[in-house]
Design a protein around this motif. Structure first.
Motif, PDB file in Angstrom:
ATOM      1  N   ARG A   1       0.842  -1.195   0.000  1.00 36.27           N
ATOM      2  CA  ARG A   1       0.000   0.000   0.000  1.00 36.27           C
ATOM      3  C   ARG A   1       0.874   1.239   0.000  1.00 36.27           C
ATOM      4  O   ARG A   1       1.866   1.322   0.710  1.00 36.27           O
ATOM      5  CB  ARG A   1      -0.906   0.021   1.227  1.00 36.27           C
ATOM      6  N   GLY A   2       0.463   2.214  -0.815  1.00 31.76           N
ATOM      7  CA  GLY A   2       1.094   3.529  -0.785  1.00 31.76           C
ATOM      8  C   GLY A   2       0.207   4.505  -0.047  1.00 31.76           C
ATOM      9  O   GLY A   2      -0.990   4.592  -0.317  1.00 31.76           O
ATOM     10  N   VAL A   3       0.776   5.204   0.919  1.00 32.83           N
ATOM     11  CA  VAL A   3       0.048   6.233   1.653  1.00 32.83           C
ATOM     12  C   VAL A   3       0.590   7.576   1.170  1.00 32.83           C
ATOM     13  O   VAL A   3       1.729   7.931   1.459  1.00 32.83           O
ATOM     14  CB  VAL A   3       0.226   6.088   3.175  1.00 32.83           C
ATOM     15  N   PHE A   4      -0.230   8.300   0.400  1.00 30.56           N
ATOM     16  CA  PHE A   4       0.186   9.560  -0.208  1.00 30.56           C
ATOM     17  C   PHE A   4      -0.280  10.712   0.682  1.00 30.56           C
ATOM     18  O   PHE A   4      -1.489  10.915   0.856  1.00 30.56           O
ATOM     19  CB  PHE A   4      -0.378   9.681  -1.617  1.00 30.56           C
ATOM     20  N   ILE A   5       0.665  11.429   1.259  1.00 30.63           N
ATOM     21  CA  ILE A   5       0.379  12.478   2.227  1.00 30.63           C
ATOM     22  C   ILE A   5       0.630  13.843   1.599  1.00 30.63           C
ATOM     23  O   ILE A   5       1.700  14.095   1.049  1.00 30.63           O
ATOM     24  CB  ILE A   5       1.224  12.289   3.494  1.00 30.63           C
ATOM     25  N   SER A   6      -0.365  14.728   1.676  1.00 32.11           N
ATOM     26  CA  SER A   6      -0.301  16.055   1.046  1.00 32.11           C
ATOM     27  C   SER A   6       0.445  17.040   1.945  1.00 32.11           C
ATOM     28  O   SER A   6      -0.144  17.628   2.855  1.00 32.11           O
ATOM     29  CB  SER A   6      -1.711  16.572   0.770  1.00 32.11           C
ATOM     30  N   THR A   7       1.712  17.245   1.676  1.00 35.07           N
ATOM     31  CA  THR A   7       2.517  18.110   2.540  1.00 35.07           C
ATOM     32  C   THR A   7       2.116  19.575   2.433  1.00 35.07           C
ATOM     33  O   THR A   7       2.167  20.308   3.424  1.00 35.07           O
ATOM     34  CB  THR A   7       4.008  17.973   2.205  1.00 35.07           C
ATOM     35  N   ARG A   8       1.701  20.013   1.246  1.00 33.29           N
ATOM     36  CA  ARG A   8       1.401  21.432   1.069  1.00 33.29           C
ATOM     37  C   ARG A   8      -0.007  21.792   1.539  1.00 33.29           C
ATOM     38  O   ARG A   8      -0.313  22.962   1.744  1.00 33.29           O
ATOM     39  CB  ARG A   8       1.569  21.825  -0.410  1.00 33.29           C
ATOM     40  N   LEU A   9      -0.852  20.804   1.704  1.00 33.97           N
ATOM     41  CA  LEU A   9      -2.196  21.053   2.213  1.00 33.97           C
ATOM     42  C   LEU A   9      -2.186  21.185   3.730  1.00 33.97           C
ATOM     43  O   LEU A   9      -2.986  21.914   4.311  1.00 33.97           O
ATOM     44  CB  LEU A   9      -3.135  19.910   1.792  1.00 33.97           C
ATOM     45  N   LEU A  10      -1.269  20.493   4.378  1.00 39.06           N
ATOM     46  CA  LEU A  10      -1.241  20.452   5.837  1.00 39.06           C
ATOM     47  C   LEU A  10      -0.631  21.708   6.441  1.00 39.06           C
ATOM     48  O   LEU A  10      -0.963  22.096   7.551  1.00 39.06           O
ATOM     49  CB  LEU A  10      -0.502  19.203   6.302  1.00 39.06           C
ATOM     50  N   GLY A  11       0.295  22.327   5.741  1.00 41.38           N
ATOM     51  CA  GLY A  11       0.673  23.694   6.097  1.00 41.38           C
ATOM     52  C   GLY A  11       1.829  23.883   7.053  1.00 41.38           C
ATOM     53  O   GLY A  11       2.633  24.777   6.864  1.00 41.38           O
ATOM     54  N   ASP A  12       1.945  23.076   8.098  1.00 38.71           N
ATOM     55  CA  ASP A  12       3.037  23.281   9.040  1.00 38.71           C
ATOM     56  C   ASP A  12       3.515  21.932   9.583  1.00 38.71           C
ATOM     57  O   ASP A  12       2.932  20.885   9.321  1.00 38.71           O
ATOM     58  CB  ASP A  12       2.643  24.218  10.184  1.00 38.71           C
TER      59      ASP A  12
ATOM     60  N   LEU B   1       1.545  18.238   9.632  1.00 46.11           N
ATOM     61  CA  LEU B   1       2.119  17.154   8.834  1.00 46.11           C
ATOM     62  C   LEU B   1       2.495  15.977   9.722  1.00 46.11           C
ATOM     63  O   LEU B   1       2.205  14.816   9.395  1.00 46.11           O
ATOM     64  CB  LEU B   1       3.347  17.656   8.078  1.00 46.11           C
ATOM     65  N   SER B   2       3.131  16.255  10.852  1.00 47.97           N
ATOM     66  CA  SER B   2       3.545  15.187  11.764  1.00 47.97           C
ATOM     67  C   SER B   2       2.342  14.415  12.275  1.00 47.97           C
ATOM     68  O   SER B   2       2.342  13.178  12.298  1.00 47.97           O
ATOM     69  CB  SER B   2       4.339  15.766  12.945  1.00 47.97           C
ATOM     70  N   PHE B   3       1.298  15.130  12.674  1.00 51.68           N
ATOM     71  CA  PHE B   3       0.133  14.448  13.221  1.00 51.68           C
ATOM     72  C   PHE B   3      -0.558  13.605  12.157  1.00 51.68           C
ATOM     73  O   PHE B   3      -1.011  12.487  12.432  1.00 51.68           O
ATOM     74  CB  PHE B   3      -0.842  15.458  13.828  1.00 51.68           C
ATOM     75  N   GLU B   4      -0.622  14.111  10.922  1.00 52.56           N
ATOM     76  CA  GLU B   4      -1.218  13.338   9.835  1.00 52.56           C
ATOM     77  C   GLU B   4      -0.436  12.047   9.602  1.00 52.56           C
ATOM     78  O   GLU B   4      -1.016  10.970   9.437  1.00 52.56           O
ATOM     79  CB  GLU B   4      -1.259  14.173   8.559  1.00 52.56           C
ATOM     80  N   PHE B   5       0.876  12.149   9.576  1.00 51.12           N
ATOM     81  CA  PHE B   5       1.713  10.964   9.391  1.00 51.12           C
ATOM     82  C   PHE B   5       1.541   9.992  10.548  1.00 51.12           C
ATOM     83  O   PHE B   5       1.332   8.782  10.344  1.00 51.12           O
ATOM     84  CB  PHE B   5       3.177  11.372   9.252  1.00 51.12           C
ATOM     85  N   PHE B   6       1.581  10.492  11.767  1.00 54.68           N
ATOM     86  CA  PHE B   6       1.520   9.610  12.936  1.00 54.68           C
ATOM     87  C   PHE B   6       0.160   8.937  13.076  1.00 54.68           C
ATOM     88  O   PHE B   6       0.096   7.773  13.507  1.00 54.68           O
ATOM     89  CB  PHE B   6       1.874  10.386  14.204  1.00 54.68           C
ATOM     90  N   ILE B   7      -0.925   9.617  12.742  1.00 54.62           N
ATOM     91  CA  ILE B   7      -2.233   8.958  12.860  1.00 54.62           C
ATOM     92  C   ILE B   7      -2.355   7.874  11.807  1.00 54.62           C
ATOM     93  O   ILE B   7      -2.960   6.822  12.051  1.00 54.62           O
ATOM     94  CB  ILE B   7      -3.389   9.978  12.784  1.00 54.62           C
ATOM     95  N   ASN B   8      -1.757   8.065  10.630  1.00 56.95           N
ATOM     96  CA  ASN B   8      -1.735   7.002   9.631  1.00 56.95           C
ATOM     97  C   ASN B   8      -0.902   5.819  10.103  1.00 56.95           C
ATOM     98  O   ASN B   8      -1.291   4.658   9.918  1.00 56.95           O
ATOM     99  CB  ASN B   8      -1.188   7.540   8.303  1.00 56.95           C
ATOM    100  N   VAL B   9       0.237   6.081  10.690  1.00 57.11           N
ATOM    101  CA  VAL B   9       1.072   5.026  11.258  1.00 57.11           C
ATOM    102  C   VAL B   9       0.314   4.262  12.335  1.00 57.11           C
ATOM    103  O   VAL B   9       0.318   3.025  12.381  1.00 57.11           O
ATOM    104  CB  VAL B   9       2.375   5.619  11.831  1.00 57.11           C
TER     105      VAL B   9
END
Length: 307
Positions: free
Chosen positions: A127-138, A142-150
């Motif tokens: 599975r590829g998890v594609f995370i939008s870095t420019r939408l998250l803003g700071d 970004l860290s919280f989005e990545f960690f909740i996916n993890v």
């Protein structure tokens, strides 16, 4: 798929399929073993990305082997050219044919069609998890989005430790105020047969018999205060969803606390009351015991006194 067009100094930004990004981007491993790749103008400095990736303890990384995390400017929920959604229609018998698209740079038009992350099945169980870095803003977002996916990926693979499930369920029976996410808050209420958005009554109004022994389920507005606390009063499906959500949230918050300092109140949302700090601290300490920080990272809970 949109193509890159050159006409003097004017260039049309490019959209590519997520599957193509997965084929062509260089997949690397962080020092702790997280598989990742970057594509396009992410706006994320390499040291910050490394710090975030290397936060994840080895015991959690071991459950992420089928996931590769792609950090891209924008992952789209719909194709701006067709207006069709890249989401699978949950009510349809087959998924939509529109592929997930990725923008290699930020534009307002692409941003309007973007989503925080998209999961893409890449074949052979990967599975590829594609995370939008420019939408998250700071960095925080970004860290919280990545960690909740993890955290969700870990729960899907490894489940919830019994010690954590026991702690969280005891807190629910003790009517601890608030929760760590809207999903956890609603599932907790539904587990007791209450409306999803029910508000708790004051603790003083609740009955006990002996220290720590609950004789009635905690009474919420719209629910009977006389129902006995027996297994028959519990919706076991919602109870399981609640414990899963609470554990995912706790793992994500624990990782966030290792990666950077943050104020717990920054997580507050309008739709539900935030979990009482002491209860959150108990959850995070248990998670820290289960998954000790990697070298160079430190876990600490600090309370701020009221002025």
């Amino acid at each position: 798929m949109a193509e890159t067009l050159q006409s003097g100094a004017v260039r049309t930004p490019q959209l590519v399929r997520a599957a193509q990004v997965a084929r062509e981007a260089e997949v690397r491993q962080s020092a702790n073993g997280v598989a990742f790749a970057t594509y396009g103008e992410t706006g994320v400095d390499a040291p910050d990305l490394d710090r975030m990736l290397e936060t994840v303890p080895a015991a959690i990384v071991a459950a992420l082997k089928s996931n590769t995390y792609y950090f891209v400017p924008l992952a789209l929920r719909e194709n701006p050219e067709t207006g069709e959604s890249t989401e699978t229609d949950a009510k349809a018998s087959t998924p939509t044919n529109e592929p997930t698209m990725v923008a290699g740079e930020y534009t307002d038009a692409f941003s309007d069609a973007a989503i925080c992350h998209r999961n893409v099945e890449l074949g052979s169980g990967n599975r590829g998890v594609f995370i939008s870095t420019r939408l998250l803003g700071d960095r925080f977002a970004l860290s919280f989005e990545f960690f909740i996916n993890v955290a969700h990926a870990f729960v899907d693979q490894a489940g919830v430790p019994a010690s954590f499930a026991d702690l969280v369920w005891k807190q629910a029976l003790d009517n601890v105020r608030g929760e760590t996410s809207l999903d956890a808050w609603e599932s907790r209420n539904l587990a007791f047969g209450r409306p999803a958005n029910a508000e708790p009554e004051p603790l003083a109004s609740l009955s006990r018999r002996g220290p720590g022994l609950v004789t009635k389920p905690r009474s919420f507005s719209g629910a009977s205060s006389n129902a006995p606390a027996t297994p028959a009063t519990i919706n076991e499906k919602e109870r399981g969803l609640y414990i899963d959500s609470a554990f995912s949230d706790a793992v994500a918050l624990y990782l966030l606390s290792l990666a950077l300092d943050f104020d717990y109140s920054e997580l507050r949302e309008r739709e539900y009351p935030l979990l009482a700090p002491a209860a959150l601290a108990a959850r995070l300490r248990l998670v820290a015991d289960l998954f000790p920080p990697n070298q160079g990272y430190e876990f600490a809970v600090r309370y701020r006194r009221r002025a």
